[in-house]
Write an enzyme that holds these catalytic residues in place. Structure first.
Site, PDB file in Angstrom:
ATOM      1  N   SER A  41      -6.669  -8.899   6.663  1.00 45.07           N
ATOM      2  CA  SER A  41      -6.496  -9.133   8.070  1.00 45.07           C
ATOM      3  C   SER A  41      -5.702 -10.652   8.215  1.00 45.07           C
ATOM      4  O   SER A  41      -5.804 -11.284   9.254  1.00 45.07           O
ATOM      5  CB  SER A  41      -7.580  -9.040   8.944  1.00 45.07           C
ATOM      6  N   LYS A  61       0.626  -1.263   0.146  1.00 43.73           N
ATOM      7  CA  LYS A  61       0.008  -0.115   0.227  1.00 43.73           C
ATOM      8  C   LYS A  61       0.642   1.221  -0.119  1.00 43.73           C
ATOM      9  O   LYS A  61       1.864   1.384  -0.665  1.00 43.73           O
ATOM     10  CB  LYS A  61      -1.088   0.018   1.220  1.00 43.73           C
TER      11      LYS A  61
HETATM   12  P1  PGA Z   1      -4.886  -6.329   5.202  1.00 36.91           P
HETATM   13  O1  PGA Z   1      -4.888  -5.824   3.875  1.00 36.91           O
HETATM   14  O2  PGA Z   1      -3.997  -7.497   5.321  1.00 36.91           O
HETATM   15  O3  PGA Z   1      -4.122  -5.272   6.164  1.00 36.91           O
HETATM   16  O4  PGA Z   1      -6.126  -6.344   5.903  1.00 36.91           O
HETATM   17  C1  PGA Z   1      -5.302  -6.717   3.071  1.00 36.91           C
HETATM   18  C2  PGA Z   1      -5.347  -6.009   1.439  1.00 36.91           C
HETATM   19  O5  PGA Z   1      -6.082  -4.933   1.359  1.00 36.91           O
HETATM   20  O6  PGA Z   1      -4.937  -6.483   0.508  1.00 36.91           O
END
Ligand code: PGA
Length: 250
Positions: free
Chosen positions: A213, A12
């Protein structure tokens, strides 16, 4: 039929170049004997830093998005040609943060997906329902629409370059994971849908990752499910301490 597990890290909008280099180096060394398939997807500005570090390793280089046109007057966008020039092999498309925060719709995602395939990139197509859609009993319907419209016009021969990531929006970054059973039910539904669209062989082969998550303590239970073939990891992908145990599970 055995599918190879595919564990992807979506970084991200995190990290500077120095931090990204440090993480990439740690992953290359700690995953070198890993038996699954791996990918990291850093921000655009970090790709050139990460590319030479993962080159020749078992970690693929991904991007988190791309423009729907090859080039031209598109201020602020990044093109498929620019990504390929940096050595990018895979692009994540239709992430829920793109769909919901930046208003990307299925038609736009489909246009990007076909352009990526045309240029030989692998695509991770993200799908997933909102909490209110799940509560209204519409999770399957939402995922079906996103798959059907996302893959519109994609011939069977191109399907080998498509990975689907099921990411229920209510589980992303919230610490709430879908139960392995709930996730597997949607994965099975999507696999059946691919079967209807492309035949049973394609359905058996397609990799369907789960995202939302995923952490070291739930990854193995999720991936033990018949239809869960890997993970798209956000928060836990930012540190070797949390990504490596997920990536080396099993
Ligand atoms: P997360 O994000 O593991 O922080 O929930 C997963 C994603 O958005 O690809």
């Amino acid at each position: 039929m055995s599918r190879t597990y595919y564990i992807a890290g979506n970084w991200k909008m995190h990290k500077t170049r120095a931090e990204a280099a440090e993480l990439a180096k740690a992953l290359v060394s700690q995953l070198k004997d890993g038996k699954h398939r791996y990918l990291v997807a850093p921000s655009f500005t970090l790709i050139e830093t990460v590319a030479p570090i993962v080159k020749g390793s078992n970690i693929r280089l991904g991007a988190q998005n791309m423009a729907c046109e090859e080039q031209g007057a598109h201020t602020g966008e990044v093109s498929v040609l620019q990504l390929k020039d940096l050595g990018v092999q895979t692009v994540i498309l239709g992430h829920s943060e793109r769909r919901h925060n930046y208003r990307e719709d299925d038609a736009l995602i489909n246009k990007k997906l076909k352009l990526a395939l045309k240029h030989g990139l692998e695509v991770i197509l993200c799908i997933g329902e909102l909490l209110e859609e799940r509560e209204a009993g519409k999770a399957e319907q939402v995922c079906e629409t996103q798959v059907v419209k996302g893959l519109e016009g994609v011939p069977a021969a191109e399907l080998a370059n498509i990975v689907i990531a099921y990411e229920p929006v209510w589980a992303i970054g919230t610490g709430k994971t879908a139960t392995p059973e709930d996730a597997d039910a949607i994965h099975a539904f999507v696999r059946k849908l691919i079967g209807k669209l492309y035949g049973t062989d394609a359905a058996e082969k397609i990799i369907i990752q789960y995202g939302g998550s995923v952490k070291p303590d739930n990854a193995a239970q999720l991936m033990a499910k018949e239809n869960i073939d890997g993970a798209l990891v956000g928060g836990a992908a930012l540190k070797p301490d949390t990504f490596v145990p997920i990536a080396l599970f099993g």
